[in-house]
Design a protein around this motif. Sequence first.
Motif, PDB file in Angstrom:
ATOM      1  N   MET A   1       0.825  -1.191   0.000  1.00 26.18           N
ATOM      2  CA  MET A   1       0.000   0.000   0.000  1.00 26.18           C
ATOM      3  C   MET A   1       0.866   1.250   0.000  1.00 26.18           C
ATOM      4  SD  MET A   1      -3.085   0.466  -0.239  1.00 26.18           S
ATOM      5  CE  MET A   1      -4.385   1.578  -0.026  1.00 26.18           C
ATOM      6  N   THR A   2       2.043   1.160   0.593  1.00 29.09           N
ATOM      7  CA  THR A   2       2.945   2.309   0.621  1.00 29.09           C
ATOM      8  C   THR A   2       3.373   2.688  -0.788  1.00 29.09           C
ATOM      9  OG1 THR A   2       3.743   1.620   2.775  1.00 29.09           O
ATOM     10  CG2 THR A   2       5.101   3.174   1.574  1.00 29.09           C
ATOM     11  N   PHE A   3       3.579   1.691  -1.642  1.00 22.04           N
ATOM     12  CA  PHE A   3       3.989   1.978  -3.008  1.00 22.04           C
ATOM     13  C   PHE A   3       2.908   2.729  -3.774  1.00 22.04           C
ATOM     14  CE2 PHE A   3       6.585  -1.833  -2.029  1.00 22.04           C
ATOM     15  CZ  PHE A   3       7.829  -1.218  -2.126  1.00 22.04           C
ATOM     16  N   VAL A   4       1.653   2.430  -3.477  1.00 21.28           N
ATOM     17  CA  VAL A   4       0.543   3.140  -4.111  1.00 21.28           C
ATOM     18  C   VAL A   4       0.561   4.604  -3.689  1.00 21.28           C
ATOM     19  CG1 VAL A   4      -1.960   3.296  -4.290  1.00 21.28           C
ATOM     20  CG2 VAL A   4      -0.852   1.054  -4.284  1.00 21.28           C
ATOM     21  N   SER A   5       0.776   4.872  -2.419  1.00 21.41           N
ATOM     22  CA  SER A   5       0.819   6.243  -1.918  1.00 21.41           C
ATOM     23  C   SER A   5       1.981   7.016  -2.529  1.00 21.41           C
ATOM     24  CB  SER A   5       0.950   6.255  -0.398  1.00 21.41           C
ATOM     25  OG  SER A   5      -0.158   5.643   0.189  1.00 21.41           O
ATOM     26  N   ILE A   6       3.152   6.395  -2.549  1.00 20.91           N
ATOM     27  CA  ILE A   6       4.322   7.058  -3.121  1.00 20.91           C
ATOM     28  C   ILE A   6       4.107   7.300  -4.609  1.00 20.91           C
ATOM     29  CG2 ILE A   6       6.770   6.752  -3.661  1.00 20.91           C
ATOM     30  CD1 ILE A   6       6.981   5.238  -0.975  1.00 20.91           C
ATOM     31  N   GLY A   7       3.545   6.338  -5.289  1.00 22.31           N
ATOM     32  CA  GLY A   7       3.262   6.503  -6.718  1.00 22.31           C
ATOM     33  C   GLY A   7       2.259   7.613  -6.980  1.00 22.31           C
ATOM     34  N   PHE A   8       1.250   7.715  -6.124  1.00 14.53           N
ATOM     35  CA  PHE A   8       0.254   8.767  -6.280  1.00 14.53           C
ATOM     36  C   PHE A   8       0.889  10.142  -6.119  1.00 14.53           C
ATOM     37  CE2 PHE A   8      -3.005  11.614  -4.561  1.00 14.53           C
ATOM     38  CZ  PHE A   8      -3.932  11.547  -5.604  1.00 14.53           C
ATOM     39  N   PHE A   9       1.722  10.315  -5.094  1.00 16.90           N
ATOM     40  CA  PHE A   9       2.380  11.601  -4.885  1.00 16.90           C
ATOM     41  C   PHE A   9       3.343  11.915  -6.019  1.00 16.90           C
ATOM     42  CE2 PHE A   9       1.167  11.058  -0.360  1.00 16.90           C
ATOM     43  CZ  PHE A   9       0.459  12.231  -0.248  1.00 16.90           C
ATOM     44  N   ALA A  10       4.043  10.922  -6.527  1.00 15.84           N
ATOM     45  CA  ALA A  10       4.947  11.139  -7.657  1.00 15.84           C
ATOM     46  C   ALA A  10       4.162  11.555  -8.898  1.00 15.84           C
ATOM     47  CB  ALA A  10       5.759   9.883  -7.931  1.00 15.84           C
ATOM     48  N   LEU A  11       3.015  10.922  -9.103  1.00 15.62           N
ATOM     49  CA  LEU A  11       2.163  11.294 -10.234  1.00 15.62           C
ATOM     50  C   LEU A  11       1.667  12.722 -10.098  1.00 15.62           C
ATOM     51  CD1 LEU A  11       0.598  10.462 -12.801  1.00 15.62           C
ATOM     52  CD2 LEU A  11      -1.253   9.742 -11.277  1.00 15.62           C
ATOM     53  N   CYS A  12       1.243  13.111  -8.912  1.00 13.01           N
ATOM     54  CA  CYS A  12       0.781  14.483  -8.678  1.00 13.01           C
ATOM     55  C   CYS A  12       1.896  15.492  -8.924  1.00 13.01           C
ATOM     56  CB  CYS A  12       0.238  14.631  -7.261  1.00 13.01           C
ATOM     57  SG  CYS A  12      -1.284  13.726  -6.980  1.00 13.01           S
ATOM     58  N   ALA A  13       3.095  15.179  -8.461  1.00 12.99           N
ATOM     59  CA  ALA A  13       4.235  16.075  -8.681  1.00 12.99           C
ATOM     60  C   ALA A  13       4.543  16.196 -10.164  1.00 12.99           C
ATOM     61  CB  ALA A  13       5.450  15.573  -7.914  1.00 12.99           C
ATOM     62  N   ALA A  14       4.477  15.086 -10.884  1.00 10.04           N
ATOM     63  CA  ALA A  14       4.746  15.116 -12.320  1.00 10.04           C
ATOM     64  C   ALA A  14       3.700  15.944 -13.056  1.00 10.04           C
ATOM     65  CB  ALA A  14       4.786  13.693 -12.871  1.00 10.04           C
ATOM     66  N   VAL A  15       2.438  15.793 -12.667  1.00  8.94           N
ATOM     67  CA  VAL A  15       1.372  16.578 -13.303  1.00  8.94           C
ATOM     68  C   VAL A  15       1.575  18.062 -13.044  1.00  8.94           C
ATOM     69  CG1 VAL A  15      -1.103  17.089 -13.198  1.00  8.94           C
ATOM     70  CG2 VAL A  15      -0.322  14.728 -13.325  1.00  8.94           C
ATOM     71  N   LEU A  16       1.924  18.432 -11.819  1.00  6.53           N
ATOM     72  CA  LEU A  16       2.160  19.841 -11.526  1.00  6.53           C
ATOM     73  C   LEU A  16       3.357  20.385 -12.295  1.00  6.53           C
ATOM     74  CD1 LEU A  16       1.410  20.034  -7.711  1.00  6.53           C
ATOM     75  CD2 LEU A  16       0.084  21.002  -9.587  1.00  6.53           C
ATOM     76  N   MET A  17       4.398  19.578 -12.467  1.00 10.07           N
ATOM     77  CA  MET A  17       5.557  20.033 -13.232  1.00 10.07           C
ATOM     78  C   MET A  17       5.198  20.239 -14.695  1.00 10.07           C
ATOM     79  SD  MET A  17       8.695  17.926 -11.384  1.00 10.07           S
ATOM     80  CE  MET A  17       9.171  17.219 -12.885  1.00 10.07           C
ATOM     81  N   VAL A  18       4.420  19.320 -15.261  1.00  5.44           N
ATOM     82  CA  VAL A  18       4.001  19.465 -16.659  1.00  5.44           C
ATOM     83  C   VAL A  18       3.107  20.691 -16.814  1.00  5.44           C
ATOM     84  CG1 VAL A  18       2.599  18.411 -18.472  1.00  5.44           C
ATOM     85  CG2 VAL A  18       4.257  17.037 -17.223  1.00  5.44           C
ATOM     86  N   MET A  19       2.190  20.877 -15.873  1.00  7.11           N
ATOM     87  CA  MET A  19       1.299  22.036 -15.953  1.00  7.11           C
ATOM     88  C   MET A  19       2.078  23.341 -15.819  1.00  7.11           C
ATOM     89  SD  MET A  19      -1.669  20.882 -16.592  1.00  7.11           S
ATOM     90  CE  MET A  19      -2.625  22.353 -16.369  1.00  7.11           C
ATOM     91  N   SER A  20       3.074  23.365 -14.958  1.00  6.51           N
ATOM     92  CA  SER A  20       3.843  24.590 -14.781  1.00  6.51           C
ATOM     93  C   SER A  20       4.652  24.909 -16.022  1.00  6.51           C
ATOM     94  CB  SER A  20       4.752  24.492 -13.567  1.00  6.51           C
ATOM     95  OG  SER A  20       5.780  23.552 -13.780  1.00  6.51           O
TER      96      SER A  20
END
Length: 66
Positions: free
Chosen positions: A1-20
């Motif tokens: 379950m920890t990997f899902v959480s880390i993956g979710f946060f990494a995905l959110c960070a990547a989306v924010l970087m692309v949007m910026s």
Amino acid sequence: MTFVSIGFFALCAAVLMVMSRRLELRHPDATVTELFDRLLDDPAVRIAVVVIWWWLGWHFLAGATL
């Protein structure tokens, strides 16, 4: 379950970087407030922020009471 959480946060960070990058927010003199104002002008980013806050609240605040 920890990997899902880390993956979710990494995905959110990547989306924010692309949007910026898409919104050309890499201005060297821009303040943090200006960056967030320009980011939140996009409806997709607003929805992403709401989903992230909902996910955090559900997993870390509501989880202990159930």
